[in-house]
Design a protein around this motif. Structure first.
Motif, short mmCIF file in Angstrom:
data_model
loop_
_atom_site.label_atom_id
_atom_site.label_comp_id
_atom_site.label_asym_id
_atom_site.label_seq_id
_atom_site.Cartn_x
_atom_site.Cartn_y
_atom_site.Cartn_z
N PRO A 122 -10.26 8.12 14.84
CA PRO A 122 -9.34 7.41 13.96
C PRO A 122 -9.86 7.33 12.53
CG PRO A 122 -10.54 5.85 15.31
CD PRO A 122 -10.91 7.22 15.82
N PRO A 123 -8.96 7.22 11.56
CA PRO A 123 -9.38 7.06 10.17
C PRO A 123 -10.05 5.70 9.97
CG PRO A 123 -7.01 6.84 10.36
CD PRO A 123 -7.49 7.26 11.70
N ASP A 124 -10.92 5.64 8.97
CA ASP A 124 -11.52 4.36 8.60
C ASP A 124 -10.48 3.43 8.00
OD1 ASP A 124 -14.44 5.16 9.02
OD2 ASP A 124 -13.77 6.68 7.60
N HIS A 125 -9.50 4.04 7.33
CA HIS A 125 -8.43 3.27 6.70
C HIS A 125 -7.10 3.87 7.15
CE1 HIS A 125 -11.55 1.64 4.07
NE2 HIS A 125 -11.93 2.88 3.87
N TYR A 126 -6.39 3.12 7.99
CA TYR A 126 -5.08 3.54 8.49
C TYR A 126 -4.07 2.60 7.85
CZ TYR A 126 -1.69 5.20 11.98
OH TYR A 126 -0.60 5.77 12.61
N VAL A 127 -3.34 3.09 6.85
CA VAL A 127 -2.69 2.21 5.89
C VAL A 127 -1.19 2.47 5.82
CG1 VAL A 127 -2.77 1.34 3.54
CG2 VAL A 127 -4.83 2.33 4.54
N GLY A 128 -0.40 1.45 6.07
CA GLY A 128 1.03 1.55 5.93
C GLY A 128 1.47 1.32 4.50
N VAL A 129 2.60 1.92 4.13
CA VAL A 129 3.14 1.72 2.79
C VAL A 129 3.59 0.28 2.60
CG1 VAL A 129 4.99 2.39 1.21
CG2 VAL A 129 3.80 4.12 2.55
N VAL A 130 4.18 -0.31 3.64
CA VAL A 130 4.67 -1.68 3.51
C VAL A 130 3.54 -2.63 3.13
CG1 VAL A 130 5.65 -3.61 4.81
CG2 VAL A 130 6.65 -1.33 5.02
N GLU A 131 2.34 -2.41 3.67
CA GLU A 131 1.21 -3.26 3.33
C GLU A 131 0.53 -2.85 2.02
OE1 GLU A 131 -2.24 -2.85 6.03
OE2 GLU A 131 -1.24 -1.07 6.82
N SER A 132 1.07 -1.82 1.36
CA SER A 132 0.46 -1.31 0.13
C SER A 132 1.39 -1.43 -1.07
CB SER A 132 0.07 0.16 0.32
OG SER A 132 -0.77 0.34 1.45
N ILE A 133 2.41 -2.24 -0.95
CA ILE A 133 3.38 -2.36 -2.05
C ILE A 133 2.68 -2.75 -3.35
CG2 ILE A 133 5.41 -3.60 -2.89
CD1 ILE A 133 6.04 -1.68 -0.61
N GLY A 134 1.75 -3.70 -3.27
CA GLY A 134 1.05 -4.12 -4.48
C GLY A 134 0.29 -2.99 -5.14
N LEU A 135 -0.35 -2.13 -4.35
CA LEU A 135 -1.06 -0.98 -4.90
C LEU A 135 -0.11 -0.04 -5.63
CD1 LEU A 135 -3.44 0.00 -1.94
CD2 LEU A 135 -4.03 -1.30 -4.00
N VAL A 136 1.06 0.19 -5.02
CA VAL A 136 2.03 1.08 -5.63
C VAL A 136 2.57 0.49 -6.93
CG1 VAL A 136 4.28 2.18 -5.34
CG2 VAL A 136 2.67 2.13 -3.43
N VAL A 137 2.89 -0.78 -6.92
CA VAL A 137 3.40 -1.42 -8.13
C VAL A 137 2.36 -1.34 -9.25
CG1 VAL A 137 4.12 -3.62 -9.15
CG2 VAL A 137 4.98 -2.95 -6.90
N ASP A 138 1.09 -1.61 -8.92
CA ASP A 138 0.02 -1.48 -9.92
C ASP A 138 0.02 -0.09 -10.54
OD1 ASP A 138 -0.85 -4.07 -9.45
OD2 ASP A 138 -2.50 -3.46 -8.13
N ALA A 139 0.10 0.93 -9.68
CA ALA A 139 0.03 2.31 -10.15
C ALA A 139 1.22 2.67 -11.03
CB ALA A 139 -0.06 3.27 -8.95
N VAL A 140 2.41 2.28 -10.60
CA VAL A 140 3.60 2.62 -11.38
C VAL A 140 3.59 1.89 -12.72
CG1 VAL A 140 6.13 2.59 -11.43
CG2 VAL A 140 4.94 3.12 -9.29
N GLU A 141 3.20 0.65 -12.73
CA GLU A 141 3.13 -0.08 -13.99
C GLU A 141 2.14 0.58 -14.95
OE1 GLU A 141 4.37 -4.70 -13.08
OE2 GLU A 141 2.26 -4.14 -12.82
#
Length: 411
Positions: A122-141
């Motif tokens: 398994p990956p060390d980080h198995y990451v859903g988009v729903v739990e990463s909304i804040g990361l995406v918003v940071d990047a787009v801003e």
């Protein structure tokens, strides 16, 4: 997001050689782990119909990379996303009358079970988009602030003209880009865009669709390519050693997510945010690539439910080089099952029936050499086939090597 239980990985004597891989962007061989660290990012599933053999071929391929790296002493750091909110998922939920969150949860659970059965680490980080909304918003801003993104009504698009290196992954001409962008989720005809290929970063709120607080962006949900850029940068750091997935992700997904990373890194990732792009071939069935839209899928869970050993499925996949496009047939599966049984029989054979002149260390050396050579699995399987004709359970180092390097447990 919870991943799945890790298989036991036996310790092998010594160290394997460095892994040479073919970089999609250059077409050349490379050993990208020159700093002793392997940051591996592999694009995950959109959980609405998983896991078919095309998926399995991809994730077994990158599992092999991690196994060979570990055997060579590389510090492996692996991240994989789950696109658990996206148009295809929402469309399937509407068609079936199932809540999109329940559909995603059900298919992610199925995927976890399939990966565990196939003994994928398994990956060390198995990451859903729903739990990463804040990361995406940071990047787009950040892209908006840098002048590399712009608004069209409530949506935000990347301005590809801000990235002079765009196109360096797939090296496609404009006609090819236009065709693939339209086929693979793009919206080239959207009025108001500066260029037809500009990808969506943030989709403004629509009635009946899930949405989140995007701060200055307004309510909405992430675009496809930016999610992988944000997750990779946050959970692995730059540069990513290997960006992986199937060849159908080269364009637009990897081309555009890399462009986003290039603009977000501001030079902190070196000359490029990705050291090497590695892509697995596509698996066909009944004359066409396996695809959810066509429905010509062979599911791992269906095969195991029918009594096919996961080790046989894994060997069926490993019989094909990772960069090869191939057509699955029942004969492939039968050959994988026959090979798996032959290897297990050899591993159970008493020492008295084995060839006394056999050297288990030479088998380990040959297996390591084959896999280090751009994951030459055909050669690797041939090495173990030869051992199986004369070997036995006394060759514990070979049995451990098949487990640690190929992911096939013969005990």
């Amino acid at each position: 997001m919870q991943s799945w239980p890790a298989p036991r990985i036996p310790e092998l004597p010594g160290r394997g050689p460095g892994l040479s891989l073919t970089d999609t962007a250059t077409g050349a061989r490379t050993e990208p782990t020159d700093d002793g660290v392997g940051r591996l990012y592999v694009c995950g599933i959109t959980p609405y119909d998983s896991t078919h053999l095309g998926h399995a071929f991809t994730y077994v391929t990158f599992d092999l990379i991690g196994r060979v790296w570990r055997d060579a002493g590389v510090d492996v750091r692996y991240a994989q996303n789950i696109t658990d909110v996206d148009d295809p998922l929402l469309e399937r939920a509407t068609e079936t009358g199932v809540d999109w969150r329940d559909l995603a949860d059900d298919q992610v659970d199925l995927f976890r079970g399939d990966m565990a059965a196939l003994r994928v680490i398994p990956p060390d980080h198995y990451v859903g988009v729903v739990e990463s909304i804040g990361l995406v918003v940071d990047a787009v801003e950040r892209l908006v602030e840098a002048g590399a993104a712009y608004r069209v009504d409530a949506d935000v698009y990347a301005d590809l003209s801000a990235d002079a290196a765009f196109g360096g992954v797939g090296h496609l001409d404009h006609t090819q880009m236009d065709e693939l962008f339209a086929e693979r989720g793009g919206d080239p005809e959207r009025p108001g865009k500066r260029h037809p290929l500009d990808p969506l970063l943030w989709r403004g709120r629509r009635d009946g669709e899930p949405h989140w607080d995007g701060r200055s962006l307004g309510e909405g949900r992430p675009g496809w390519h930016i999610e992988c850029a944000a997750i990779a940068a946050s959970h692995l750091g730059l540069p990513v050693t290997v960006q992986g997935g199937g060849t159908d992700l080269i364009f637009p997904h990897h081309e555009m997510s890399t462009s986003h990373l290039r603009l977000l890194s501001n030079g902190t990732g070196g000359s490029e945010p990705i050291r090497a792009f590695v892509h697995s071939g596509l698996v066909g069935y009944q004359g066409h690539k396996m695809s959810k839209s066509r429905g010509n899928l062979v599911f791992v869970s269906a095969l195991t439910a029918d009594g096919v050993a996961p080790g046989a499925i894994r060997l069926t996949l490993l019989a094909h080089h990772y960069r090869e496009d191939w057509e699955f047939t029942e004969a492939d599966l039968a050959a994988g099952a026959t090979r798996y049984q032959a290897w297990r029989s050899a591993a159970a054979r008493p020492a008295a029936d084995a060839d006394p002149d056999r050297d288990p260390a030479s088998v380990l050396h040959a297996l390591r050499a084959a896999l280090a050579d751009d994951l030459d699995t055909a050669a690797a399987l041939a090495v173990v086939d030869a051992w199986a004709r004369t070997g036995s359970a006394v060759d514990a180092v070979v049995i451990d090597a098949v487990d640690a390097l190929l992911g096939v447990d013969l005990r």
